[in-house]
Design an enzyme around this catalytic site. Sequence first.
Site, PDB file in Angstrom:
ATOM      1  N   PRO A 156      -0.590 -15.888   1.231  1.00  0.00           N
ATOM      2  CA  PRO A 156       0.776 -15.505   0.847  1.00  0.00           C
ATOM      3  C   PRO A 156       1.647 -15.074   2.016  1.00  0.00           C
ATOM      4  CG  PRO A 156      -0.847 -14.483  -0.610  1.00  0.00           C
ATOM      5  CD  PRO A 156      -1.616 -15.099   0.525  1.00  0.00           C
ATOM      6  N   GLY A 196       8.896 -12.501  -0.612  1.00  0.00           N
ATOM      7  CA  GLY A 196       9.792 -11.986   0.416  1.00  0.00           C
ATOM      8  C   GLY A 196      10.694 -13.047   1.005  1.00  0.00           C
ATOM      9  N   GLU A 221       7.610  -6.862  -2.557  1.00  0.00           N
ATOM     10  CA  GLU A 221       6.173  -7.130  -2.466  1.00  0.00           C
ATOM     11  C   GLU A 221       5.831  -8.247  -3.440  1.00  0.00           C
ATOM     12  OE1 GLU A 221       2.464  -7.694  -2.128  1.00  0.00           O
ATOM     13  OE2 GLU A 221       3.193  -6.082  -0.818  1.00  0.00           O
ATOM     14  N   ASP A 249       6.162  -6.040   6.846  1.00  0.00           N
ATOM     15  CA  ASP A 249       4.792  -5.517   6.844  1.00  0.00           C
ATOM     16  C   ASP A 249       3.916  -6.522   6.118  1.00  0.00           C
ATOM     17  OD1 ASP A 249       2.491  -4.013   6.795  1.00  0.00           O
ATOM     18  OD2 ASP A 249       3.199  -2.609   5.265  1.00  0.00           O
ATOM     19  N   SER A 250       3.697  -7.650   6.758  1.00  0.00           N
ATOM     20  CA  SER A 250       3.010  -8.763   6.111  1.00  0.00           C
ATOM     21  C   SER A 250       1.526  -8.771   6.447  1.00  0.00           C
ATOM     22  CB  SER A 250       3.630 -10.092   6.559  1.00  0.00           C
ATOM     23  OG  SER A 250       3.366 -10.302   7.939  1.00  0.00           O
ATOM     24  N   ASP A 252      -1.730 -11.323   7.662  1.00  0.00           N
ATOM     25  CA  ASP A 252      -1.782 -12.336   8.715  1.00  0.00           C
ATOM     26  C   ASP A 252      -1.191 -13.647   8.193  1.00  0.00           C
ATOM     27  OD1 ASP A 252      -3.425 -11.371  11.222  1.00  0.00           O
ATOM     28  OD2 ASP A 252      -4.353 -10.452   9.468  1.00  0.00           O
ATOM     29  N   ASP A 270       0.816  -1.217   0.000  1.00  0.00           N
ATOM     30  CA  ASP A 270       0.000   0.000   0.000  1.00  0.00           C
ATOM     31  C   ASP A 270       0.848   1.265   0.000  1.00  0.00           C
ATOM     32  OD1 ASP A 270       0.500   0.803   2.887  1.00  0.00           O
ATOM     33  OD2 ASP A 270      -0.473  -1.123   3.225  1.00  0.00           O
TER      34      ASP A 270
END
Length: 286
Positions: free
Chosen positions: A162, A138, A105, A155-156, A158, A85
């Site tokens: 993926p 990642g 990403e 910054d994954s 839950d 984002d």
Amino acid sequence: MSDYQETLYQGYGQRFSIDNMLHEVRTEHQHLVIFENARMGRVMALDGVIQTTEADEFIYHEMLTHVPILAHGAARRVLIIGGGDGGMLREVAKHKSVERITMVEIDGTVVDMCKEFLPNHSQGAFDDPRLNLVIDDGMRFVATTEERFDVIISDSTDPIGPGEVLFSENFYQACRRCLNEGGILVTQNGTPFMQLEEVRTTAARTDGLFADWHFYQAAVPTYIGGAMTFAWGSTHEGLRRLPLETLRQRFRDSGIATRYYNADIHLGAFALPQYVLQAIGKQDND
């Protein structure tokens, strides 16, 4: 007007009214929707789980960014895992001392759609010349790269779909390999009241891997269930326990503007409630 019902927890959840559906698509990896809500602004959800809203994203992004960067004190190379984002990128880019930002990403469609429909998150940060944007998995990146970083921010989503591999023992080990001496890894770790097992598992996987490991917290209204935890692992023991005045001076010197983060919040965030300490096998917050 229809509603969007989050599906993260069984028997407990939240519902958002959809005032305007902006975009819906099944990407190569997940189902993505972006819609407008009168209270929370523009909202993005992936696979039935709310990921971010315009109203409160600043809390999450500031705490995952400025805590490790200012604790480090001299971060030049920062790696962001996920973060499609653009909010994390925006906050990292505020630090003029950072020379290179690598962002990995897995889903390029998320990046494209957020540029178009959530521009307030990135605020032009995708055009920063320091950015190296990599569309890739990642886990694969940290397992194979020869680059080294001062700060790694995961910054994954839950740990489903993926994002599941970004909570694995192999992922934490690979991140540790990619850190420079004095480096710091931080990851989002859910809300412990609802996801305590995730916190417990992460603790077991970081214990012994880092010179210092712990968690810190922030209350983000979008992520229901209470305060959210962020995992912390550093290669130097003292970085979590810096004097308040040191953090205040670093914050002032950085010149960055924030809406949530400050030095006092930084230190206080590491004070975990007793039930979390018990879950991770610690007697206290030292």
